[in-house]
Enzyme design. Structure first.
Site, PDB file in Angstrom:
ATOM      1  N   GLU A  95       0.862  -1.187   0.000  1.00  0.00           N
ATOM      2  CA  GLU A  95       0.000   0.000   0.000  1.00  0.00           C
ATOM      3  C   GLU A  95       0.892   1.229   0.000  1.00  0.00           C
ATOM      4  OE1 GLU A  95      -3.626   0.738   2.712  1.00  0.00           O
ATOM      5  OE2 GLU A  95      -2.145   2.174   3.448  1.00  0.00           O
ATOM      6  N   THR A 139      -3.997   4.731  -1.387  1.00  0.00           N
ATOM      7  CA  THR A 139      -5.066   5.179  -0.490  1.00  0.00           C
ATOM      8  C   THR A 139      -5.757   6.432  -1.021  1.00  0.00           C
ATOM      9  OG1 THR A 139      -3.617   6.536   0.856  1.00  0.00           O
ATOM     10  CG2 THR A 139      -3.885   4.247   1.531  1.00  0.00           C
ATOM     11  N   HIS A 147     -14.057  -4.459  13.562  1.00  0.00           N
ATOM     12  CA  HIS A 147     -13.938  -3.016  13.313  1.00  0.00           C
ATOM     13  C   HIS A 147     -14.127  -2.269  14.628  1.00  0.00           C
ATOM     14  CE1 HIS A 147     -15.396   1.009  11.892  1.00  0.00           C
ATOM     15  NE2 HIS A 147     -14.354   0.839  11.107  1.00  0.00           N
ATOM     16  N   GLY A 154     -14.881   4.763   4.772  1.00  0.00           N
ATOM     17  CA  GLY A 154     -14.113   5.915   5.250  1.00  0.00           C
ATOM     18  C   GLY A 154     -14.448   6.177   6.699  1.00  0.00           C
ATOM     19  N   ASP A 155     -13.607   6.960   7.343  1.00  0.00           N
ATOM     20  CA  ASP A 155     -13.836   7.243   8.761  1.00  0.00           C
ATOM     21  C   ASP A 155     -14.879   8.328   8.922  1.00  0.00           C
ATOM     22  OD1 ASP A 155     -12.237   5.326  10.016  1.00  0.00           O
ATOM     23  OD2 ASP A 155     -10.447   6.471   9.479  1.00  0.00           O
ATOM     24  N   TYR A 196     -11.402  -6.892   9.032  1.00  0.00           N
ATOM     25  CA  TYR A 196     -10.887  -6.524  10.360  1.00  0.00           C
ATOM     26  C   TYR A 196     -10.690  -7.762  11.230  1.00  0.00           C
ATOM     27  CZ  TYR A 196     -12.232  -2.035   8.541  1.00  0.00           C
ATOM     28  OH  TYR A 196     -12.322  -0.929   7.731  1.00  0.00           O
ATOM     29  N   ALA A 224      -6.670   9.278   2.952  1.00  0.00           N
ATOM     30  CA  ALA A 224      -6.597   8.723   4.306  1.00  0.00           C
ATOM     31  C   ALA A 224      -5.900   9.714   5.229  1.00  0.00           C
ATOM     32  CB  ALA A 224      -5.841   7.403   4.287  1.00  0.00           C
ATOM     33  N   LYS A 239       7.869   3.848   1.875  1.00  0.00           N
ATOM     34  CA  LYS A 239       9.298   3.607   2.117  1.00  0.00           C
ATOM     35  C   LYS A 239       9.706   2.336   1.364  1.00  0.00           C
ATOM     36  CE  LYS A 239       9.162   5.382   6.875  1.00  0.00           C
ATOM     37  NZ  LYS A 239       9.483   6.746   6.600  1.00  0.00           N
TER      38      LYS A 239
HETATM   39  P1  FAD Z   1     -17.907  -0.639   6.462  1.00  0.00           P
HETATM   40  O1  FAD Z   1     -17.645  -1.979   5.918  1.00  0.00           O
HETATM   41  O2  FAD Z   1     -19.049   0.137   5.914  1.00  0.00           O
HETATM   42  O3  FAD Z   1     -18.065  -0.785   8.050  1.00  0.00           O
HETATM   43  C1  FAD Z   1     -18.137   0.383   8.872  1.00  0.00           C
HETATM   44  C2  FAD Z   1     -18.815   0.031  10.190  1.00  0.00           C
HETATM   45  O4  FAD Z   1     -20.188  -0.256   9.933  1.00  0.00           O
HETATM   46  C3  FAD Z   1     -18.245  -1.233  10.842  1.00  0.00           C
HETATM   47  O5  FAD Z   1     -18.267  -1.077  12.229  1.00  0.00           O
HETATM   48  C4  FAD Z   1     -19.205  -2.319  10.400  1.00  0.00           C
HETATM   49  O6  FAD Z   1     -19.186  -3.406  11.294  1.00  0.00           O
HETATM   50  C5  FAD Z   1     -20.524  -1.552  10.393  1.00  0.00           C
HETATM   51  N1  FAD Z   1     -21.503  -2.121   9.468  1.00  0.00           N
HETATM   52  C6  FAD Z   1     -21.289  -2.568   8.208  1.00  0.00           C
HETATM   53  N2  FAD Z   1     -22.436  -3.041   7.683  1.00  0.00           N
HETATM   54  C7  FAD Z   1     -23.391  -2.885   8.627  1.00  0.00           C
HETATM   55  C8  FAD Z   1     -24.788  -3.180   8.693  1.00  0.00           C
HETATM   56  N3  FAD Z   1     -25.429  -3.762   7.669  1.00  0.00           N
HETATM   57  N4  FAD Z   1     -25.460  -2.845   9.830  1.00  0.00           N
HETATM   58  C9  FAD Z   1     -24.831  -2.270  10.884  1.00  0.00           C
HETATM   59  N5  FAD Z   1     -23.510  -1.982  10.878  1.00  0.00           N
HETATM   60  C10 FAD Z   1     -22.800  -2.282   9.763  1.00  0.00           C
HETATM   61  N6  FAD Z   1      -9.834   5.056   4.968  1.00  0.00           N
HETATM   62  C11 FAD Z   1      -9.698   6.099   4.109  1.00  0.00           C
HETATM   63  O7  FAD Z   1     -10.222   7.193   4.387  1.00  0.00           O
HETATM   64  N7  FAD Z   1      -8.988   5.988   2.941  1.00  0.00           N
HETATM   65  C12 FAD Z   1      -8.371   4.826   2.582  1.00  0.00           C
HETATM   66  O8  FAD Z   1      -7.741   4.754   1.533  1.00  0.00           O
HETATM   67  C13 FAD Z   1      -8.489   3.706   3.465  1.00  0.00           C
HETATM   68  N8  FAD Z   1      -7.932   2.509   3.144  1.00  0.00           N
HETATM   69  C14 FAD Z   1      -8.119   1.431   3.967  1.00  0.00           C
HETATM   70  C15 FAD Z   1      -7.597   0.188   3.589  1.00  0.00           C
HETATM   71  C16 FAD Z   1      -7.772  -0.923   4.408  1.00  0.00           C
HETATM   72  C17 FAD Z   1      -7.212  -2.252   3.984  1.00  0.00           C
HETATM   73  C18 FAD Z   1      -8.459  -0.797   5.647  1.00  0.00           C
HETATM   74  C19 FAD Z   1      -8.628  -1.979   6.550  1.00  0.00           C
HETATM   75  C20 FAD Z   1      -8.997   0.425   6.026  1.00  0.00           C
HETATM   76  C21 FAD Z   1      -8.835   1.556   5.193  1.00  0.00           C
HETATM   77  N9  FAD Z   1      -9.383   2.801   5.520  1.00  0.00           N
HETATM   78  C22 FAD Z   1      -9.241   3.869   4.669  1.00  0.00           C
HETATM   79  C23 FAD Z   1     -10.077   2.985   6.807  1.00  0.00           C
HETATM   80  C24 FAD Z   1     -11.596   2.729   6.681  1.00  0.00           C
HETATM   81  O9  FAD Z   1     -12.177   3.754   5.917  1.00  0.00           O
HETATM   82  C25 FAD Z   1     -12.177   2.708   8.091  1.00  0.00           C
HETATM   83  O10 FAD Z   1     -11.755   1.559   8.779  1.00  0.00           O
HETATM   84  C26 FAD Z   1     -13.689   2.902   8.202  1.00  0.00           C
HETATM   85  O11 FAD Z   1     -13.990   3.212   9.570  1.00  0.00           O
HETATM   86  C27 FAD Z   1     -14.516   1.681   7.843  1.00  0.00           C
HETATM   87  O12 FAD Z   1     -14.480   1.455   6.491  1.00  0.00           O
HETATM   88  P2  FAD Z   1     -15.150   0.108   5.870  1.00  0.00           P
HETATM   89  O13 FAD Z   1     -15.066   0.256   4.418  1.00  0.00           O
HETATM   90  O14 FAD Z   1     -14.579  -1.089   6.487  1.00  0.00           O
HETATM   91  O15 FAD Z   1     -16.650   0.325   6.367  1.00  0.00           O
END
Ligand code: FAD
Length: 291
Positions: A18, A49, A147, A110-111, A143, A52, A270
């Protein structure tokens, strides 16, 4: 350019990295240097990314993905988040990625931004079908320790399965420092009917502040061997960095030996970190960098 699903079906334990768009005004030249440093390690793909950490560099993601593919012939994955984004914006991003020849997207929520308004997408699973319909090979985040917003790991795995059902064809995990967490998670995924490849995301730690930031942001647990290394090298940044890379190499080799479907290094722009990790894995697997 290959789709990532084909990479997984044609390569035993693909190794990937990444990278992030460098922060600042113009980023492309710096990004070009990072990519040029990563390319000689011959990764199976590189993901980029999307804004992020609030760097605001989301514009550069598709551009850098294009550069990775066009200038080095390496498959690229462009990350894309959907929180606080409208359908219209996402369609604009889809058009841009298509124009640039991007074929693989990591679909993310996304966060959360405190106080921001809800928009057209609630979860990553809502974004996935739109990208699949547009012809992309779509991955999503997994995760191993659940998560951070989700109270229990089983529910987190159910949500992961929903992403597979929505069309995700591979998963990349959040960083973890304890491989046992991953092995338990993989068993839960098997039982939940998750069949797409899950590649293990490993981040070598570089400093105490970096590790504590990551742990607080994503809820990864710190096993005692890591805590001991942090204590042992408290007074030497260089030794701590070396220990971080060695620890990550140990994790990657162990994962390779336990049949992980893929190994993804959070290389933090890096190339020397990516190289050290890749050499360790390939030495274990008996393949050379020039394969
Ligand atoms: P989701 O899969 O939508 O999950 C988010 C939350 O909602 C979780 O707690 C999940 O359990 C819950 N949820 C999902 N579905 C449901 C449902 N049906 N009902 C109730 N709850 C539900 N962030 C960035 O801003 N840019 C990046 O480039 C980036 N790259 C990443 C790459 C990787 C490999 C990882 C692991 C994370 C990355 N992130 C990035 C961080 C990510 O955006 C955060 O972890 C974010 O909080 C959750 O994203 P997600 O796509 O997993 O969300």
């Amino acid at each position: 350019m290959k789709q990532i699903s084909d990479v997984f079906s044609s390569t035993y334990q693909p190794i990937s990295y990444e990278m992030f768009p460098p922060k600042g005004d113009l980023t492309l030249e710096q990004a070009r240097e990072v990519v040029a440093g990563l390319a000689p390690c011959q990764p199976d793909f590189i993901s980029v990314t999307y804004s992020a950490g609030g760097s605001g560099n989301s514009q550069a993601t598709a551009q850098i993905a294009q550069m990775i593919q066009d200038e080095h012939g390496i498959p690229a994955v462009a990350h894309l988040t959907c929180i606080n984004t409208t359908l219209h914006d996402i369609d604009g991003k889809i058009a841009e990625m298509r124009e640039r020849g991007v074929r693989n997207v990591l679909a993310l929520r996304g966060d959360r931004v405190p106080g921001a308004e809800a928009t057209d997408f609630r979860y990553a699973k809502d974004l996935i079908p739109r990208l699949v319909d547009a012809g992309f090979c779509v991955g999503a985040a997994a995760y191993p320790e659940g998560h951070i917003e989700c109270d229990d790991i089983r529910t987190s795995v159910e949500h992961l399965k929903e992403k597979q059902d929505a069309g995700a064809s591979f998963f990349v995990t959040q960083l973890f420092f304890d491989n046992e967490c991953f092995y338990r998670f993989r068993d839960l995924c098997d039982r939940a009917g998750i069949t797409v490849p899950i590649t293990c995301g490993i981040m070598p730690f570089m400093s105490k502040s970096q590790i504590s930031r990551m742990v607080f942001m994503c809820g990864a647990s710190l096993p005692s061997p890591v805590i001991k290394l942090l204590a042992k090298y408290e007074d030497s940044d260089e030794d701590l960095r070396r220990a971080g890379v060695e620890y990550a190499c140990g994790q990657l080799v162990d994962l390779a030996c336990h049949g992980a479907e893929g190994l993804h290094v959070y290389a933090m722009n890096k190339p020397e970190v990516a190289r050290a990790c890749t050499e360790a894995i390939r030495a274990e697997l008996g393949t050379s960098m020039g394969r």
